[in-house]
Design a protein around this motif. Sequence first.
Motif, PDB file in Angstrom:
ATOM      1  N   SER A  36       0.827  -1.217   0.000  1.00 55.90           N
ATOM      2  CA  SER A  36       0.000   0.000   0.000  1.00 55.90           C
ATOM      3  C   SER A  36       0.854   1.257   0.000  1.00 55.90           C
ATOM      4  O   SER A  36       0.604   2.190  -0.770  1.00 55.90           O
ATOM      5  CB  SER A  36      -0.923  -0.002   1.224  1.00 55.90           C
ATOM      6  N   ASN A  40       1.198   3.773  -3.347  1.00 58.57           N
ATOM      7  CA  ASN A  40       0.721   5.157  -3.219  1.00 58.57           C
ATOM      8  C   ASN A  40       1.728   6.169  -3.750  1.00 58.57           C
ATOM      9  O   ASN A  40       1.384   7.345  -3.931  1.00 58.57           O
ATOM     10  CB  ASN A  40       0.402   5.475  -1.758  1.00 58.57           C
ATOM     11  N   GLN A  47      -1.671   2.954  -9.529  1.00 60.18           N
ATOM     12  CA  GLN A  47      -1.653   2.442  -8.157  1.00 60.18           C
ATOM     13  C   GLN A  47      -2.423   1.135  -8.003  1.00 60.18           C
ATOM     14  O   GLN A  47      -1.909   0.160  -7.435  1.00 60.18           O
ATOM     15  CB  GLN A  47      -2.225   3.506  -7.201  1.00 60.18           C
ATOM     16  N   ASP A 193      -7.211  -1.939  -1.717  1.00 62.48           N
ATOM     17  CA  ASP A 193      -7.573  -0.579  -2.113  1.00 62.48           C
ATOM     18  C   ASP A 193      -8.085   0.271  -0.938  1.00 62.48           C
ATOM     19  O   ASP A 193      -7.638   1.408  -0.767  1.00 62.48           O
ATOM     20  CB  ASP A 193      -8.618  -0.613  -3.236  1.00 62.48           C
ATOM     21  N   ALA A 196      -5.080   1.171   1.214  1.00 63.26           N
ATOM     22  CA  ALA A 196      -4.212   2.152   0.559  1.00 63.26           C
ATOM     23  C   ALA A 196      -4.834   3.545   0.606  1.00 63.26           C
ATOM     24  O   ALA A 196      -4.137   4.535   0.857  1.00 63.26           O
ATOM     25  CB  ALA A 196      -3.944   1.737  -0.891  1.00 63.26           C
ATOM     26  N   ARG A 197      -6.151   3.634   0.385  1.00 65.91           N
ATOM     27  CA  ARG A 197      -6.823   4.939   0.440  1.00 65.91           C
ATOM     28  C   ARG A 197      -6.787   5.507   1.857  1.00 65.91           C
ATOM     29  O   ARG A 197      -6.575   6.704   2.051  1.00 65.91           O
ATOM     30  CB  ARG A 197      -8.272   4.805  -0.039  1.00 65.91           C
ATOM     31  N   ASN A 200      -3.292   6.742   2.590  1.00 66.06           N
ATOM     32  CA  ASN A 200      -2.996   7.954   1.832  1.00 66.06           C
ATOM     33  C   ASN A 200      -3.745   9.174   2.385  1.00 66.06           C
ATOM     34  O   ASN A 200      -3.244  10.297   2.333  1.00 66.06           O
ATOM     35  CB  ASN A 200      -3.355   7.747   0.361  1.00 66.06           C
TER      36      ASN A 200
END
Length: 271
Positions: A36, A40, A47, A193, A196-197, A200
């Motif tokens: 992740s 990013n 990504q 996902d 990772a979001r 971030n």
Amino acid sequence: MDTILALLTDPAAWAAFLTLVVLEVVLGIDNLIFISILSNKLPPHQQQTARRVGIGLALVMRLALLSMIAFIVSLTNPVFDLGITGAVDGYGKPSFETAFSWRDLILIAGGLFLVWKATKEIHHTMDDEPTGEALDKQGKAAVSFGSAIAQIVALDMVFSIDSILTAVGMTDEVPIMMAAVIVTVAIMLVAADPLARFINANPTVVMLALGFLLMIGAVLIADGFGVHVPKGYIYAAMAFSAGVETLNIVSRRSKTKKRLAREAIEREAVR
């Protein structure tokens, strides 16, 4: 076919499968955090592809290693001994091993890579003006797609070997190991996902995750030298830190909502 049917009707096989899935998911958290953070740093349109490719390669690698189970088990046999007499612990045993297997060497190399990578990323996070690095539009240090995949593959190898050796210790049935690995990777694909979001969107979580990677790297190096740190301690520390950070995030969001509401009221009063 008869073997598969026998496993499907064996409660002990289901218990081993469920236990393995839980263990593999816990062990896979480290790998997922690394993927992740690294993905990013890529352009937005690359990504998700990087995460999919990285996790897919982890599946292929683990299934391939399971097909060579005898070879993987042989990696625990010593290949050389330094012959150094180290200090002894309170039980009269050496405090570290001087006989190294291929597994030990892989863990040490992977741990060193994780420590180096986490330290480098922490430096980039704290330094507002990185030097000697390509930058993206947000001013973050950028990496190429090929470089990201190469780094993911390198860590996939380390985590895959550790994962397979854990599976071997739980059951002797390769079909159960393969099924557990497939289910675990499917869970990783679903979680990749959103994780990772989340990382971030919360800069402080990035630093926490890098701290986790730094600790995991140190544990891998220690394990390679025969100093075995109970995994329960590691994951308990990670869970506690994550809990504290969750409270911080909730507190910050609450303060932000109150501030925005207060500003809205002040604007209405001015009108």
